[in-house]
Motif scaffolding. Structure first.
Motif, PDB file in Angstrom:
ATOM      1  N   LEU A  86       0.827  -1.200   0.000  1.00 20.22           N
ATOM      2  CA  LEU A  86       0.000   0.000   0.000  1.00 20.22           C
ATOM      3  C   LEU A  86       0.858   1.245   0.000  1.00 20.22           C
ATOM      4  O   LEU A  86       2.033   1.206   0.327  1.00 20.22           O
ATOM      5  N   ASN A  87       0.251   2.348  -0.393  1.00 23.54           N
ATOM      6  CA  ASN A  87       0.842   3.675  -0.266  1.00 23.54           C
ATOM      7  C   ASN A  87       0.043   4.402   0.799  1.00 23.54           C
ATOM      8  O   ASN A  87      -1.176   4.240   0.879  1.00 23.54           O
ATOM      9  N   THR A 103      -3.607   5.663   0.962  1.00 26.76           N
ATOM     10  CA  THR A 103      -4.043   6.319  -0.270  1.00 26.76           C
ATOM     11  C   THR A 103      -4.356   5.306  -1.371  1.00 26.76           C
ATOM     12  O   THR A 103      -5.255   5.533  -2.169  1.00 26.76           O
ATOM     13  N   THR A 104      -3.598   4.218  -1.454  1.00 31.05           N
ATOM     14  CA  THR A 104      -3.859   3.175  -2.449  1.00 31.05           C
ATOM     15  C   THR A 104      -3.383   1.824  -1.929  1.00 31.05           C
ATOM     16  O   THR A 104      -2.409   1.735  -1.186  1.00 31.05           O
ATOM     17  N   ARG A 105      -4.080   0.802  -2.346  1.00 30.69           N
ATOM     18  CA  ARG A 105      -3.646  -0.578  -2.147  1.00 30.69           C
ATOM     19  C   ARG A 105      -3.127  -1.052  -3.499  1.00 30.69           C
ATOM     20  O   ARG A 105      -3.631  -0.637  -4.542  1.00 30.69           O
ATOM     21  N   LYS A 106      -2.133  -1.937  -3.482  1.00 33.48           N
ATOM     22  CA  LYS A 106      -1.563  -2.341  -4.762  1.00 33.48           C
ATOM     23  C   LYS A 106      -1.047  -3.768  -4.734  1.00 33.48           C
ATOM     24  O   LYS A 106      -0.816  -4.343  -3.673  1.00 33.48           O
ATOM     25  N   THR A 168       4.626  10.427  -1.509  1.00 33.73           N
ATOM     26  CA  THR A 168       3.437  11.175  -1.870  1.00 33.73           C
ATOM     27  C   THR A 168       3.603  12.610  -1.398  1.00 33.73           C
ATOM     28  O   THR A 168       4.557  12.931  -0.703  1.00 33.73           O
ATOM     29  N   SER A 173       5.518   6.284   1.441  1.00 33.12           N
ATOM     30  CA  SER A 173       4.855   5.048   1.132  1.00 33.12           C
ATOM     31  C   SER A 173       5.241   4.030   2.180  1.00 33.12           C
ATOM     32  O   SER A 173       6.371   3.988   2.619  1.00 33.12           O
ATOM     33  N   GLY A 193       2.651   3.596  -7.541  1.00 29.08           N
ATOM     34  CA  GLY A 193       1.248   3.209  -7.526  1.00 29.08           C
ATOM     35  C   GLY A 193       0.799   2.856  -8.925  1.00 29.08           C
ATOM     36  O   GLY A 193       1.274   3.417  -9.885  1.00 29.08           O
TER      37      GLY A 193
END
Length: 194
Positions: A86-87, A103-106, A168, A173, A193
């Motif tokens: 993730l971020n 902020t995001t899963r990846k 970010t 991150s 991301g």
């Protein structure tokens, strides 16, 4: 075999090159192979029936999904490994830590050495198109074949105008519960991301 790339003359509307045309490179994407086609080909190559290969395919997918969601890095035979990450933003105080920082899963894929060497040794063919879509030039690779290494981000640097790894705007991150209190990146892939 060569990787096909398009270089299209494109008008930039913002940034350093605003109101100018520049050639932008992008991989020429092929169609996605269906799982049925992959299973059929694997069955032919292995001598196993399509039914057995299909059952194995489904089971492997279930195992990868289950183990990756438990935090494991899962080996993908002949390719490398994948894991989830993730971020997230960083905060100065432990009292501010919450899931709202994510902020995001990846999905992170780390290719094995054999795949990286295959990519390094694969030639690249670039077809250049002007702003009207006409082919104006074809170029074949003469680069060093450097391959970005997600496990060692110091090996890959983004060029101006390209994708850039790193932190970010308000932090960095993190991955699998790591913290980042100084705005840097603790994610092995540099916080990219997708």
């Amino acid at each position: 075999m060569a990787i096909k790339v398009k270089a299209k003359e494109t008008l930039f509307h913002v940034g350093l090159y605003a109101n100018t045309y520049r050639y932008v490179l992008a991989a020429d994407l092929y169609s996605q192979l269906s799982s049925a086609k992959v299973i059929q080909e694997a069955a032919l190559r292995s001598g196993l029936s399509k039914g057995v290969m299909n059952a194995a395919w489904e089971a492997i997918g279930d195992v990868i999904s289950a183990w990756a969601t438990e935090g494991h890095s899962v080996a993908i035979p002949g390719l490398g490994s994948m894991r989830f990450g993730l971020n997230a933003k960083s905060v100065a105080s432990v009292d501010e830590v919450s899931s709202g920082l994510i902020t995001t899963r990846k999905v992170i894929f780390a290719p094995n050495t054999a795949i990286k060497n295959e990519l390094k040794n694969t030639s690249i063919s670039i077809t250049c198109y002007d702003r009207n879509g006409n082919v104006v030039k074809t170029v074949n690779s003469a680069d060093a074949g450097e391959v970005e290494d997600n496990e060692n981000p110091s090996n890959g640097n983004a060029e101006q105008g390209g994708s850039n790894s790193g932190s970010t705007e308000q932090g960095g991150s993190t991955e699998q519960g790591g913290t980042d209190n100084q705005g840097g990146s603790t994610d092995p892939d540099g916080g990219l991301g997708d």
